[in-house]
Structure formats: C-alpha cells, structure tokens
Design an enzyme around this catalytic site. Structure first.
Site, PDB file in Angstrom:
ATOM      1  N   THR A  91       4.094   7.143  -2.162  1.00 44.73           N
ATOM      2  CA  THR A  91       5.122   6.171  -2.530  1.00 44.73           C
ATOM      3  C   THR A  91       5.262   6.025  -4.032  1.00 44.73           C
ATOM      4  O   THR A  91       5.895   5.088  -4.514  1.00 44.73           O
ATOM      5  CB  THR A  91       4.822   4.794  -1.900  1.00 44.73           C
ATOM      6  OG1 THR A  91       3.580   4.298  -2.409  1.00 44.73           O
ATOM      7  CG2 THR A  91       4.770   4.890  -0.389  1.00 44.73           C
ATOM      8  N   GLU A 121       4.600  -2.855   1.111  1.00 48.55           N
ATOM      9  CA  GLU A 121       5.529  -1.743   0.964  1.00 48.55           C
ATOM     10  C   GLU A 121       6.286  -1.513   2.270  1.00 48.55           C
ATOM     11  O   GLU A 121       7.502  -1.390   2.280  1.00 48.55           O
ATOM     12  CB  GLU A 121       4.777  -0.473   0.560  1.00 48.55           C
ATOM     13  CG  GLU A 121       4.278  -0.505  -0.878  1.00 48.55           C
ATOM     14  CD  GLU A 121       4.104   0.903  -1.425  1.00 48.55           C
ATOM     15  OE1 GLU A 121       4.495   1.122  -2.577  1.00 48.55           O
ATOM     16  OE2 GLU A 121       3.557   1.763  -0.723  1.00 48.55           O
ATOM     17  N   HIS A 152      -1.316  -3.608  -2.690  1.00 46.28           N
ATOM     18  CA  HIS A 152       0.057  -3.848  -3.143  1.00 46.28           C
ATOM     19  C   HIS A 152       0.335  -5.333  -2.928  1.00 46.28           C
ATOM     20  O   HIS A 152       0.040  -5.869  -1.868  1.00 46.28           O
ATOM     21  CB  HIS A 152       1.048  -3.018  -2.331  1.00 46.28           C
ATOM     22  CG  HIS A 152       0.886  -1.540  -2.503  1.00 46.28           C
ATOM     23  ND1 HIS A 152       1.734  -0.785  -3.284  1.00 46.28           N
ATOM     24  CD2 HIS A 152      -0.023  -0.675  -2.004  1.00 46.28           C
ATOM     25  CE1 HIS A 152       1.349   0.486  -3.252  1.00 46.28           C
ATOM     26  NE2 HIS A 152       0.288   0.575  -2.481  1.00 46.28           N
ATOM     27  N   HIS A 193      -1.627   0.760 -12.364  1.00 50.22           N
ATOM     28  CA  HIS A 193      -0.639   0.642 -11.300  1.00 50.22           C
ATOM     29  C   HIS A 193      -1.166  -0.208 -10.148  1.00 50.22           C
ATOM     30  O   HIS A 193      -0.384  -0.724  -9.364  1.00 50.22           O
ATOM     31  CB  HIS A 193      -0.257   2.018 -10.761  1.00 50.22           C
ATOM     32  CG  HIS A 193       0.473   2.863 -11.754  1.00 50.22           C
ATOM     33  ND1 HIS A 193       1.677   2.498 -12.306  1.00 50.22           N
ATOM     34  CD2 HIS A 193       0.156   4.060 -12.316  1.00 50.22           C
ATOM     35  CE1 HIS A 193       2.078   3.429 -13.152  1.00 50.22           C
ATOM     36  NE2 HIS A 193       1.181   4.384 -13.180  1.00 50.22           N
ATOM     37  N   HIS A 217      -4.097  -0.156   1.383  1.00 51.24           N
ATOM     38  CA  HIS A 217      -4.120   1.244   1.797  1.00 51.24           C
ATOM     39  C   HIS A 217      -5.515   1.826   1.600  1.00 51.24           C
ATOM     40  O   HIS A 217      -6.084   1.733   0.502  1.00 51.24           O
ATOM     41  CB  HIS A 217      -3.142   2.066   0.954  1.00 51.24           C
ATOM     42  CG  HIS A 217      -1.705   1.716   1.166  1.00 51.24           C
ATOM     43  ND1 HIS A 217      -0.705   2.052   0.262  1.00 51.24           N
ATOM     44  CD2 HIS A 217      -1.092   1.066   2.197  1.00 51.24           C
ATOM     45  CE1 HIS A 217       0.454   1.611   0.734  1.00 51.24           C
ATOM     46  NE2 HIS A 217       0.245   1.011   1.895  1.00 51.24           N
ATOM     47  N   HIS A 264      -6.618   0.642  -2.218  1.00 56.39           N
ATOM     48  CA  HIS A 264      -5.941  -0.142  -3.240  1.00 56.39           C
ATOM     49  C   HIS A 264      -5.008  -1.144  -2.583  1.00 56.39           C
ATOM     50  O   HIS A 264      -4.763  -1.080  -1.374  1.00 56.39           O
ATOM     51  CB  HIS A 264      -5.182   0.758  -4.227  1.00 56.39           C
ATOM     52  CG  HIS A 264      -4.122   1.583  -3.584  1.00 56.39           C
ATOM     53  ND1 HIS A 264      -4.330   2.853  -3.106  1.00 56.39           N
ATOM     54  CD2 HIS A 264      -2.812   1.312  -3.304  1.00 56.39           C
ATOM     55  CE1 HIS A 264      -3.229   3.340  -2.596  1.00 56.39           C
ATOM     56  NE2 HIS A 264      -2.282   2.424  -2.684  1.00 56.39           N
TER      57      HIS A 264
END
Length: 327
Positions: A281, A183, A173, A144, A196, A171
C-alpha cells in the site's frame, strides 16, 4: 496553524477512499475509480476463498487517483499520504503522484463488501509458530510508521497459504479520528486503527530468481482492524513504548516482554477472515501480497489509541532496508 516541515500531520491516514462501487454484473466493466483486485474473499461462519478474474467481485477497491509517474527520490522529495501532501509547507509526493505499480488493477487497500463474500471451508485455520514466545521486541519510528522488528522469530502456515511464511515486522496505521485510521474498510466503514503483521514467503531450494519476482504471494500480511473497547492489557506494553519513539529514526527496546498472541484476539477467534490477492500500500505498490483481513477486531480503550497520535512521522524516503517492508 499549519504544521511545519519538522512536524507533518499525523502518519498513516489511509489513502483517500471513495464511496464503494457496486459489484460487477456479468461481464460489465467495473468503474475506473474502483478497479477490481484479481481475487477476493469474505467470511460469514467459515473461511472463504476468492473468485477467479472476470467473475463478479466481492470487494471494491478503495479508489486512488493516479497521476504522473513517481519522481526520483531526493532528500527534499519523498512519498507521503494525502493529508501530508496537502500541507502547504511539507514537500512530498502524495498518492496522485505515485507511480511504478501503483497504477495497476490489483491494488490494496480495498473495501470488502460482505454481502458479496463467498464462503470456502477449504482454506482452513492458520498454524502459528512462535506467536506465543514472549520477547522484548525492538521498536523503531521509520518516518512512515512505528514498526516492531520480529526478526523472523515467528511464522505462519495453513490458512490457504502455499507454504510457510516468516514474520518480519508489524506496524500500525492510525488517524486522529477514532473511525478514520484503518486502511481497509468493511462495507464502506473505516475503523480506528489497523495493525499489519508482515511475513515473507520461505524460498524453495530450487526457486529461481524469475519465479521469485513473478510471485503473487511473496508477502503475506495478517491485517487486524482496531475498534474502541475496554482497556487491553496485552497491548499496553506496546502503547507504553510509543512515547520512546516520537520522532523519525528513533528506536528503542520494549521494557516488558510480550508475545504476538498478547496483541491479538483470542486464537479461536482467528478462524474467520477475508482473503484476497493485492499489493503493497506504499510505493512502488508491487502486486505480490496475499492479504488476510480478520473478522474479529482488536479492541483498545480510547486512551490507548491516543498514544499513537503523539508519534510524529517525518519526510523519510520510501525505500526499505534489508527485509523491512512498508505496507
């Protein structure tokens, strides 16, 4: 040509966002597509604190259409983001099928409306411990995201938090577009990437299981928005590591030692941030996260952000192991 099951679309396109809804007026209800989080906050020149429930909100939640309950996990059926769910040959459960807590009202991510933000100087600055320690961190592709395992070597306190929090992992995004990867959004604007740093609340000696389960701030996430800029030497060792974990279940160790501060804006810039209570999330979207979204951006050269696009996620289950939380 549509992607094959072995190569789904790039990971971490955020949940589909809607146009920001106007803030609540008096006691009127917010639109159903943009329910309000319990608390919110913004910053102009100082730290801020959120408003109580029922008062006008300074943030709009990024809308997420919630449908049927999230099905039982099977090797063939896993959760994924909207762009992956739309791929005809990639079987997974998109946001419209997420269940558990994902239908509740205090969900993340959100759009932060800075014109409605309230300033609160009582929140104060953060205290960072271990953020200056250089290490060769372990890095893994969990299907992910790309995750850096921090092994509770660093911690934070202050910043309006109730106690000390230990760092578990960080991590990223991202998206294929330079302005589509974050996000959270600010005034409806999305950013190239979002990083994050996930922390877990230190347990009190006498804390019982029910207190722990009911905690609305069990997890503290420091969120940093990323925008295009000049080359970032501090970030480059992490960028270089991405090529070693291009597929799910791959892991490696960074070749160069770096500290968390090497990845962040200058420490004196971290006094200004947005604060609200929200959720994870990803499924099951538990509402147990105190979010801090920093005003100062991380700046990366376009060539550095393109490194993340070479990482291919896969159809892995959403359940985490140990203390690793997908957020």
């Amino acid at each position: 040509m549509p992607p094959t099951p072995a190569q789904p679309p790039p990971l971490h396109h955020p949940r589909e966002a809607a146009s920001p809804a106007p803030p609540n007026q008096g006691h009127s209800q917010a639109p159903r597509t943009a329910p309000r989080p319990e608390a919110c906050a913004g910053v102009r020149a100082e730290m801020i604190k959120g408003r109580n429930p029922g008062t006008p909100s300074c943030v709009d939640r990024i809308a997420r259409k919630v449908g049927t309950s999230f099905p039982n996990q099977t090797p063939e059926s896993h959760w994924c983001y909207e762009i992956q769910a739309k791929a005809s040959n990639y079987a997974c459960s998109g946001p419209s099928q997420w269940g558990e807590d994902c239908q509740k009202s205090r969900q993340s991510p959100i759009n932060i409306d800075t014109t409605e933000a309230q300033v609160d100087s009582n929140l104060g600055p953060f205290s960072f411990s271990g953020y200056d320690k250089k290490q060769q961190w372990r890095v893994q592709n969990n299907g992910h995201s790309v995750m850096v395992l921090l092994d509770q070597e660093a911690s934070i306190a202050g910043g309006g938090l109730s106690t000390q929090y230990r760092a578990l992992q960080l991590h990223l995004h991202w998206s294929e577009e330079m302005d589509g990867g974050s996000e959270h959004t600010i005034n409806g604007n999305r950013f190239a990437m979002e990083m994050h740093i996930v922390h877990e609340k230190e347990k009190r000696p006498l804390e019982n299981e029910k207190e722990a389960q009911d905690s609305k701030d069990e997890i503290a996430v420091l969120a940093f928005l990323v925008e295009a800029g000049s080359e970032n030497d501090g970030f480059q060792p992490l960028v270089d590591t991405l090529s070693s974990v291009p597929r799910p279940k791959m892991n490696t160790t960074m070749k160069e030692s770096i500290s968390l501060f090497d990845l962040l804006p200058k420490k004196e810039k971290l006094r200004h941030y947005y604060r609200y209570l929200g959720s994870l999330t990803t499924p099951g979207c538990q509402e147990k996260v105190v979010w801090t979204v920093f005003q100062e951006r991380i700046k990366l050269h376009r060539d550095q952000t393109s490194g993340s696009q070479r990482v291919v996620p896969g159809p892995m289950a959403s359940t985490s192991s140990g203390n690793l939380l997908d957020i």
